[in-house]
Design a protein around this motif. Structure first.
Motif, short mmCIF file in Angstrom:
data_model
loop_
_atom_site.label_atom_id
_atom_site.label_comp_id
_atom_site.label_asym_id
_atom_site.label_seq_id
_atom_site.Cartn_x
_atom_site.Cartn_y
_atom_site.Cartn_z
N VAL A 56 0.82 -1.22 0.00
CA VAL A 56 0.00 0.00 0.00
C VAL A 56 0.86 1.26 0.00
N TYR A 57 1.89 1.30 0.83
CA TYR A 57 2.65 2.52 1.06
C TYR A 57 4.04 2.51 0.43
N GLY A 58 4.38 1.45 -0.27
CA GLY A 58 5.75 1.29 -0.74
C GLY A 58 6.10 2.00 -2.02
N GLY A 59 5.12 2.61 -2.70
CA GLY A 59 5.42 3.29 -3.95
C GLY A 59 6.03 2.35 -4.96
N GLU A 60 7.21 2.71 -5.50
CA GLU A 60 7.87 1.86 -6.48
C GLU A 60 8.33 0.53 -5.89
N ARG A 88 -1.20 6.40 16.06
CA ARG A 88 -2.32 5.74 15.38
C ARG A 88 -1.87 4.90 14.19
N TYR A 89 -0.76 5.33 13.53
CA TYR A 89 -0.30 4.63 12.34
C TYR A 89 1.04 3.95 12.59
N LEU A 90 1.24 2.81 11.95
CA LEU A 90 2.51 2.09 12.04
C LEU A 90 3.60 2.89 11.33
N PRO A 91 4.86 2.70 11.73
CA PRO A 91 5.92 3.59 11.24
C PRO A 91 6.02 3.70 9.73
N ALA A 133 5.23 7.27 5.02
CA ALA A 133 4.70 7.47 3.66
C ALA A 133 3.65 8.56 3.64
N ARG A 134 2.79 8.57 4.65
CA ARG A 134 1.77 9.59 4.72
C ARG A 134 2.39 10.98 4.92
#
Length: 279
Positions: free
Chosen positions: A72-76, A264-267, A272-273
């Motif tokens: 989801v957050y890894g981009g490339e 609230r969010y994992l590292p 990424a956010r």
């Protein structure tokens, strides 16, 4: 020279998975999703014979969680993580309890592992957050299909809409899914989980901590299975347990949105956010 197809893109920044996959509430549904995956006899046999979930549950869990977050957050890096997983599973093969040969990358089995995330996450959300609207549900499923493409799952092997998903899901529950030794281990209240490595104090306290942890994991693994899946797997769930789950859900639903983003969010998700908000 033939050109390579471009890598499939990850789910969109700001989409439903972007907002939910890396949030701490998503962790609560992971035990149930794993149970539904391994309830398929081929998947269960592969995990039973090839996984280190018994000997290294903490390492296995950390690697799996990092993989999910990269999709989801890894981009490339998302597509490369998908390729890594396919390489990792090429050697996973054997014979299931019904005497059928299996391979982890057999399209029907590989797709089932991915498909289970949708009904479990959707059901867990009914407890821990506002349920999706019909439009959000369609968007969530469409984004989950995009993740499947990153993993190398062809569109022909996954239902392409929610309307197509539910007959497929019911057929799998009716004809394939059932109880097995791995399901029993993952839902056992007294599962012999070793202490996390590198935590000296926790190792000393582990005889007291482990029973609490394993009971909680078994409770969530069973309670957050959709009822029809729970019935297909053959797991009991009492009205008293349901009331306990609902009381716990009230606390989670109140507390989680009030946490600062750093908690609230994992590292990996948090970084990424934050990167998308930079000028």
């Amino acid at each position: 020279m033939k050109q390579h197809d471009p890598d499939p893109p990850p789910p969109p920044v700001g989409g439903i998975l972007w907002e939910t996959a890396g949030e701490i509430r998503a962790l609560l549904a992971l035990p149930a999703a794993f149970v539904l995956q391994v309830a398929h006899p081929a998947v269960g046999a592969g995990v039973d014979e090839h996984s280190v979930f018994r000997t290294d549950p903490w390492g296995r869990g950390q690697r799996s969680l990092t993989s999910v977050l990269l999709w989801v957050y890894g981009g490339e890096d998302a597509a490369e993580e998908g390729r890594r997983l396919r390489r990792l599973h090429r050697a996973v093969q054997g014979t299931d309890p019904h005497g059928r040969r299996y391979h982890a990358l057999t399209p029907a089995y590989y797709a089932w592992v991915h498909a289970t995330g949708y009904p479990v996450a959707r059901y867990a959300r009914r407890y821990f957050a506002r349920p999706f609207t019909p439009a959000e549900d369609e968007q969530f499923y469409a984004e989950w299909l995009r993740v499947g493409r990153i993993l190398g799952i062809h569109d022909r092997d996954m239902p392409q809409t929610t309307a197509e998903f539910w007959p497929y899901y019911r057929k799998m529950l009716d004809q394939e899914v059932g109880r097995n030794v791995v399901v029993d281990e993952l839902t056992a209240r007294d599962r012999p989980v070793p202490p996390p490595p590198g935590h000296a104090v926790l190792r000393l306290l582990w005889p007291a901590v482990r029973p609490v942890l394993t009971r909680a994991m078994a409770f969530l693994a069973t309670g957050l299975l959709p009822p029809e899946a729970r019935e297909a797997v053959g797991l009991a769930w009492t009205p008293r347990q349901e009331r306990r789950l609902r009381r716990f859900a009230v606390l989670v639903r109140w507390a989680a949105p009030r946490l600062p983003e750093r908690l609230r969010y994992l590292p990996l998700a948090r970084r990424a956010r934050a990167a998308t908000r930079l000028p």
